[in-house]
Write a protein that holds these residues in place. Structure first.
Motif, mmCIF file in Angstrom:
data_model
loop_
_atom_site.group_PDB
_atom_site.id
_atom_site.type_symbol
_atom_site.label_atom_id
_atom_site.label_comp_id
_atom_site.label_asym_id
_atom_site.label_seq_id
_atom_site.Cartn_x
_atom_site.Cartn_y
_atom_site.Cartn_z
ATOM 1 N N LYS A 104 0.915 -1.203 -0.104
ATOM 2 C CA LYS A 104 -0.098 0.218 -0.024
ATOM 3 C C LYS A 104 0.918 1.276 0.065
ATOM 4 O O LYS A 104 1.793 1.180 0.804
ATOM 5 N N HIS A 105 0.619 2.000 -0.689
ATOM 6 C CA HIS A 105 1.268 3.263 -1.123
ATOM 7 C C HIS A 105 0.408 4.610 -0.501
ATOM 8 O O HIS A 105 -0.825 4.568 -1.017
ATOM 9 N N ASN A 106 0.927 5.413 0.221
ATOM 10 C CA ASN A 106 0.280 6.697 0.596
ATOM 11 C C ASN A 106 0.842 8.050 0.046
ATOM 12 O O ASN A 106 1.707 8.665 0.785
ATOM 13 N N PHE A 107 0.816 7.985 -1.341
ATOM 14 C CA PHE A 107 1.739 9.242 -2.011
ATOM 15 C C PHE A 107 0.876 10.526 -1.420
ATOM 16 O O PHE A 107 -0.262 10.374 -1.327
ATOM 17 N N LYS A 108 1.658 11.628 -1.533
ATOM 18 C CA LYS A 108 1.044 12.808 -0.985
ATOM 19 C C LYS A 108 -0.225 13.248 -1.614
ATOM 20 O O LYS A 108 -0.271 13.277 -2.830
ATOM 21 N N ASP A 109 -1.360 13.482 -0.811
ATOM 22 C CA ASP A 109 -2.658 14.014 -1.459
ATOM 23 C C ASP A 109 -3.263 13.178 -2.320
ATOM 24 O O ASP A 109 -4.048 13.475 -3.002
ATOM 25 N N LYS A 110 -2.894 11.744 -2.384
ATOM 26 C CA LYS A 110 -3.492 10.779 -3.193
ATOM 27 C C LYS A 110 -4.339 10.004 -2.418
ATOM 28 O O LYS A 110 -4.122 9.576 -1.228
ATOM 29 N N ASN A 111 -5.319 9.311 -3.030
ATOM 30 C CA ASN A 111 -5.865 7.935 -2.280
ATOM 31 C C ASN A 111 -4.587 6.928 -2.071
ATOM 32 O O ASN A 111 -3.891 6.797 -2.614
ATOM 33 N N ALA A 112 -5.073 6.073 -1.383
ATOM 34 C CA ALA A 112 -4.036 4.865 -1.063
ATOM 35 C C ALA A 112 -4.091 4.154 -2.557
ATOM 36 O O ALA A 112 -5.024 3.877 -3.037
ATOM 37 N N LEU A 113 -2.862 3.583 -2.810
ATOM 38 C CA LEU A 113 -2.660 3.146 -4.068
ATOM 39 C C LEU A 113 -1.897 1.741 -3.702
ATOM 40 O O LEU A 113 -1.074 1.889 -2.809
ATOM 41 N N TYR A 114 -2.365 0.846 -4.524
ATOM 42 C CA TYR A 114 -1.759 -0.484 -4.262
ATOM 43 C C TYR A 114 -0.984 -1.367 -5.338
ATOM 44 O O TYR A 114 -1.176 -0.788 -6.471
ATOM 45 N N GLU A 115 -0.057 -2.152 -5.148
ATOM 46 C CA GLU A 115 0.574 -2.569 -6.028
ATOM 47 C C GLU A 115 1.024 -4.153 -5.349
ATOM 48 O O GLU A 115 0.833 -4.291 -4.226
ATOM 49 N N PRO A 116 1.251 -5.083 -6.616
ATOM 50 C CA PRO A 116 1.704 -6.640 -5.933
ATOM 51 C C PRO A 116 2.857 -6.276 -5.499
ATOM 52 O O PRO A 116 3.939 -5.744 -5.816
ATOM 53 N N ALA A 117 3.215 -7.308 -4.577
ATOM 54 C CA ALA A 117 4.461 -7.215 -3.517
ATOM 55 C C ALA A 117 5.337 -8.302 -3.992
ATOM 56 O O ALA A 117 6.659 -8.026 -3.719
ATOM 57 N N LEU A 118 5.062 -9.189 -4.550
ATOM 58 C CA LEU A 118 6.042 -10.397 -4.902
ATOM 59 C C LEU A 118 6.667 -9.997 -6.229
ATOM 60 O O LEU A 118 7.787 -10.612 -6.357
ATOM 61 N N THR A 119 6.073 -9.158 -7.042
ATOM 62 C CA THR A 119 6.570 -9.218 -8.387
ATOM 63 C C THR A 119 7.998 -8.737 -8.696
ATOM 64 O O THR A 119 8.803 -9.241 -9.455
ATOM 65 N N TYR A 120 8.211 -7.710 -7.790
ATOM 66 C CA TYR A 120 9.907 -7.204 -8.166
ATOM 67 C C TYR A 120 10.401 -6.974 -6.544
ATOM 68 O O TYR A 120 9.807 -7.059 -5.546
ATOM 69 N N GLU A 121 11.506 -6.801 -6.713
ATOM 70 C CA GLU A 121 12.205 -6.470 -5.234
ATOM 71 C C GLU A 121 12.008 -5.289 -4.683
ATOM 72 O O GLU A 121 11.291 -4.297 -5.474
ATOM 73 N N HIS A 122 11.749 -5.036 -3.624
ATOM 74 C CA HIS A 122 11.716 -3.945 -3.106
ATOM 75 C C HIS A 122 12.431 -2.618 -3.605
ATOM 76 O O HIS A 122 13.468 -2.872 -3.681
ATOM 77 N N HIS A 123 11.851 -1.626 -4.002
ATOM 78 C CA HIS A 123 12.272 -0.649 -4.680
ATOM 79 C C HIS A 123 11.848 0.958 -3.965
ATOM 80 O O HIS A 123 10.675 0.724 -3.400
ATOM 81 N N ASP A 124 12.686 1.982 -4.351
ATOM 82 C CA ASP A 124 12.161 3.235 -3.643
ATOM 83 C C ASP A 124 11.859 4.045 -4.931
ATOM 84 O O ASP A 124 12.156 3.551 -6.189
ATOM 85 N N HIS A 125 11.570 5.117 -4.782
ATOM 86 C CA HIS A 125 11.007 5.951 -5.826
ATOM 87 C C HIS A 125 11.497 7.394 -5.775
ATOM 88 O O HIS A 125 11.794 7.918 -4.951
ATOM 89 N N LEU A 126 11.842 7.668 -7.163
ATOM 90 C CA LEU A 126 12.184 9.212 -7.406
ATOM 91 C C LEU A 126 11.198 9.887 -8.224
ATOM 92 O O LEU A 126 10.814 9.250 -9.254
ATOM 93 N N VAL A 127 10.717 10.903 -7.567
ATOM 94 C CA VAL A 127 9.516 11.724 -8.237
ATOM 95 C C VAL A 127 10.037 12.903 -8.897
ATOM 96 O O VAL A 127 10.747 13.638 -8.105
ATOM 97 N N CYS A 128 9.908 13.197 -10.082
ATOM 98 C CA CYS A 128 10.184 14.312 -10.715
ATOM 99 C C CYS A 128 9.431 15.502 -10.516
ATOM 100 O O CYS A 128 8.184 15.344 -10.499
ATOM 101 N N ASN A 129 10.035 16.473 -9.878
ATOM 102 C CA ASN A 129 9.138 17.611 -9.388
ATOM 103 C C ASN A 129 8.330 18.245 -10.647
ATOM 104 O O ASN A 129 7.020 18.673 -10.228
ATOM 105 N N SER A 130 8.878 18.165 -11.645
ATOM 106 C CA SER A 130 7.973 18.792 -12.769
ATOM 107 C C SER A 130 6.851 17.798 -13.393
ATOM 108 O O SER A 130 5.801 18.400 -13.587
#
Lengths: 165, 165
Positions: B84-110
């Motif tokens: 479960k992801h709680n990105f800023k000001d968005k509803n909770a978002l979900y994705e499969p957990a088994l598919t990939y290795e744990h990864h972190d995120h870089l969000v482009c400001n623009s």
DNA sequence: GTTTGTGCAAAATGTTTGCATGCCT
DNA sequence: AGGCATGCAAACATTTTGCACAAAC
């Protein structure tokens, strides 16, 4: 921690708000300064949500509406004086932005209590990732979730929290 | 990406769910497996919110209620099959957990485009902070925000995003 | 046959919006 | 004086809850 320091920081925050409102051609309403002051009065490590802030101000005999608290806080976040946190399954929480050096957060899985920490190595990761992915990283959010191994949490029945962000 | 791999992963997920439901003495309802399957059918890098998932299943002629989607997703998060992801000001978002290795995120400001990265040093910080604050850290969330220095973003007018979490 | 899980709708929660009034400029 | 910001309540969006029925065991 000592009063003089906090007063100095609050004054600095007010000056920045002054400047921001001037620049943007917005009005210097007492509510905006009151919300700023209330947030900057928070003890270290403490965060506050909109409803609590609203009730706190009401209890302090300050007349303000929820809508204005929401509006003012948004404005303070926009001008960089207040930081907004979206911890998992919690309401948005706010804290002063000027008060301390940037810190990250550790959330207890059991009692959800929040501790703050600062580890310089995050900057190295930032540089490394920025270089590797071609991005000028200027902001980060780092949250750890764990179970207390020292302190005894009171409400241990709380469900384990999942990942966030 | 290839079908066989995804099928294999889905099967593995179903087995884990089987085991979990057995262990917890919970019932193996078709809805729980259907929600799992729907989430694991997501293309890489894609996240979905509850309402979209609900509508998607309804459109696929699958009868399910919102409440059940909420319940099932919570269960899948609890047993570690869904993140479960709680990105800023968005509803909770979900994705499969088994598919990939744990990864972190870089969000482009623009353009708010998300890139994934994995830096092993985060584990060292985790250990260090866990020891120092007395917590068995088992989960983390790390998001970087930055301006692209290589790629040209399309929607540069987007406002800079604030911190999250 | 029991009991849990589901579907539905109503309630609860958190946030935004619309409008009339008030206050900053 | 004029217009933006406020207060209030209603609207809104998302999530939770309560109850009757269905389905898993």
């Amino acid at each position: 921690m000592s009063e003089p320091v906090k007063k100095e920081i609050l004054q600095r925050a007010k000056n920045i708000l002054d400047e921001y409102l001037n620049d943007q051609g917005l009005r210097k309403t007492s509510e905006r300064y009151a919300v700023l002051e209330e947030i900057y009065r928070l003890p270290q490590d403490e965060h506050i949500d909109v409803e609590s802030l609203f009730l706190k101000m009401r209890n302090n005999e300050y007349t303000i509406s929820r809508a204005t608290v929401y509006n003012s806080i948004d404005l303070l976040v926009d001008c960089g004086l207040v930081v907004k946190h979206n911890f998992k399954d919690k309401n948005a929480l706010y804290e002063p932005a000027l008060t301390y050096e940037h810190h990250d957060h550790l959330v207890c899985n059991s009692c959800l209590k929040i501790k703050e920490f600062l580890d310089p190595d995050i900057e190295n990761i930032k540089k490394r990732v920025g270089k590797s992915l071609g991005s000028a990283i200027n902001l980060h959010s780092l949250v750890f979730y764990g179970d207390c191994t020292i302190t005894n949490c009171e409400n241990l029945e709380r469900k384990k929290v999942g990942s966030e962000a």
